[in-house]
Design a protein around this motif. Structure first.
Motif, short mmCIF file in Angstrom:
data_model
loop_
_atom_site.label_atom_id
_atom_site.label_comp_id
_atom_site.label_asym_id
_atom_site.label_seq_id
_atom_site.Cartn_x
_atom_site.Cartn_y
_atom_site.Cartn_z
N ALA A 231 46.73 40.08 -57.73
CA ALA A 231 46.00 39.30 -58.83
C ALA A 231 44.77 40.01 -58.82
O ALA A 231 44.31 40.20 -59.89
CB ALA A 231 45.72 37.83 -58.34
N VAL A 232 43.98 40.57 -57.82
CA VAL A 232 42.79 41.24 -57.92
C VAL A 232 42.97 42.65 -58.77
O VAL A 232 42.11 42.92 -59.45
CB VAL A 232 42.29 41.42 -56.40
N ALA A 233 44.26 43.25 -58.25
CA ALA A 233 44.63 44.49 -58.90
C ALA A 233 44.61 44.32 -60.53
O ALA A 233 44.28 45.32 -61.19
CB ALA A 233 45.55 45.09 -58.10
N PHE A 234 45.38 43.31 -60.95
CA PHE A 234 45.35 43.10 -62.38
C PHE A 234 44.23 42.97 -63.01
O PHE A 234 43.76 43.38 -63.74
CB PHE A 234 46.28 41.93 -62.33
N LEU A 235 43.29 42.13 -62.43
CA LEU A 235 41.98 41.81 -62.96
C LEU A 235 41.27 43.05 -63.03
O LEU A 235 40.03 43.38 -63.85
CB LEU A 235 41.39 40.59 -62.37
N ALA A 236 41.49 44.06 -61.94
CA ALA A 236 40.70 45.46 -61.96
C ALA A 236 41.24 46.21 -62.97
O ALA A 236 40.71 47.30 -63.09
CB ALA A 236 40.67 45.63 -60.48
N SER A 237 42.47 45.86 -63.44
CA SER A 237 43.01 46.89 -64.31
C SER A 237 42.67 46.93 -65.84
O SER A 237 41.99 46.05 -66.28
CB SER A 237 44.51 46.81 -64.23
N GLU A 238 43.17 48.08 -66.48
CA GLU A 238 42.94 48.12 -68.01
C GLU A 238 43.54 47.02 -68.69
O GLU A 238 42.82 46.63 -69.70
CB GLU A 238 43.26 49.36 -68.60
N GLU A 239 44.50 46.44 -68.20
CA GLU A 239 45.25 45.57 -68.85
C GLU A 239 44.35 44.11 -69.04
O GLU A 239 44.91 43.31 -69.66
CB GLU A 239 46.66 45.22 -68.22
N ALA A 240 43.33 43.87 -68.10
CA ALA A 240 43.10 42.83 -68.35
C ALA A 240 41.52 42.87 -68.86
O ALA A 240 40.51 41.93 -68.67
CB ALA A 240 42.72 42.46 -66.54
N ARG A 241 41.54 43.86 -69.89
CA ARG A 241 40.11 44.22 -70.70
C ARG A 241 39.84 42.68 -71.48
O ARG A 241 38.66 42.81 -71.72
CB ARG A 241 40.30 45.19 -71.35
N TRP A 242 40.69 42.01 -71.72
CA TRP A 242 40.30 40.94 -72.72
C TRP A 242 40.14 39.48 -72.13
O TRP A 242 40.19 38.45 -72.28
CB TRP A 242 41.50 40.60 -73.88
N ILE A 243 40.03 39.86 -70.61
CA ILE A 243 39.85 38.53 -69.71
C ILE A 243 38.47 38.69 -69.09
O ILE A 243 38.08 39.50 -68.26
CB ILE A 243 40.95 38.44 -68.56
N THR A 244 37.66 37.61 -69.23
CA THR A 244 36.32 37.58 -68.26
C THR A 244 35.79 36.26 -68.15
O THR A 244 36.03 35.25 -69.03
CB THR A 244 35.34 38.59 -69.23
N GLY A 245 34.99 36.03 -67.35
CA GLY A 245 34.42 34.74 -67.11
C GLY A 245 35.45 33.56 -66.73
O GLY A 245 35.37 32.61 -66.60
N GLU A 246 36.52 33.94 -66.05
CA GLU A 246 37.64 33.17 -65.44
C GLU A 246 37.92 33.21 -64.28
O GLU A 246 37.51 34.05 -63.32
CB GLU A 246 39.06 33.85 -66.39
#
Length: 256
Positions: A231-246
């Motif tokens: 889960a951390v790796a996903f949020l650290a990836s480019e694919e998670a660029r539109w996810i913040t403050g979550e």
């Protein structure tokens, strides 16, 4: 983020054991250069560095006692040296605030010492680590902090710990709003009970607690460090660029 030709870089606090080690290994598997922070256990840190290298990444360890304010400068100096040595630059792409301590106390037993220690490591350290590394964090970077399900579900017996994770999540949301213009995302991952070294001995000694924890999940098993690391790796990836403050829960559906 770093240019495509440059290796991504990451700092994982509390990275020598448990969830932190799994996160360091997972980020290393993507080819990242990982700074593995640890507090005391030299052998565990060396093992984690070796594991990251075995996973395909590069890594180095940095020791700093985050219970003290001056330790943040020690950490920064060590991380900067290591990053320059491995990449030629002190630029950082990913910061994972994982270092933390627990505390078993309720309202009848909690002490001033309990609150000071838990908040020093679980709240103040992430704040000042981010503050110190912000000039090194590249635009488009990622900050991920490890929270807990104890912030959503009442756990009176770990009151100071739950309070500290609530503060950490409030910090992350405010930080996400402030750093958005730089394209930096800030999120938290909230695990449930994870079978780390810290919990394993207690669960073996009290199998009824392990059975209860398993029954709470939707999948009928205990969580593993890699479940959180992914889960951390996903949020650290480019694919998670539109996810913040979550706040992303990694609990296996516990307490649904």
């Amino acid at each position: 983020m770093a240019a495509d030709t440059a290796p991504r870089t990451a700092l994982v606090t509390g990275g020598s054991r448990g969830i932190g080690r799994a996160v360091a290994e997972r980020l290393g598997s993507t080819g990242a250069v990982v700074a593995v922070h640890y507090g005391r256990d030299d052998d565990a840190a060396k093992e984690t560095v070796a594991a990251v290298r075995a996973a395909g990444g590069r890594a180095f360890a940095v020791c700093a006692d985050l219970t003290t304010r001056g330790a943040v400068e020690e950490l920064a100096a060590g991380v900067e040296r290591g990053l320059v040595e491995h990449t030629g630059s002190a630029g950082l792409d990913v910061l994972v605030n994982n270092a933390g301590v627990g505390c078993r106390a309720d309202i009848t037993t909690v002490t001033d010492e309990d609150l000071n220690r838990v908040f020093a490591i679980n709240v103040k350290a992430p704040v000042f680590v981010v503050q110190r590394f912000l000039p090194l964090l590249r635009d488009g970077g990622r900050i991920v902090s490890i929270s807990s399900v104890a912030n959503r579900i009442a756990h009176p017996h770990v009151l100071p710990y739950a309070m500290s994770k609530g503060a950490l999540e409030a910090f992350s949301r405010s930080l996400a709003a402030q750093l958005g213009p730089r394209g930096i995302t800030v999120n938290t991952v909230a695990p449930g009970l994870i079978e780390t070294d810290f919990h394993r001995a207690r669960l073996r000694a009290h199998p009824e607690d392990a059975a209860e924890a398993v029954a709470l999940t939707a999948f009928g098993r205990l969580g593993q460090p890699r479940d959180v690391a992914d889960a951390v790796a996903f949020l650290a990836s480019e694919e998670a660029r539109w996810i913040t403050g979550e706040r992303v829960e990694a609990t296996g559906g516990a307490y649904l």
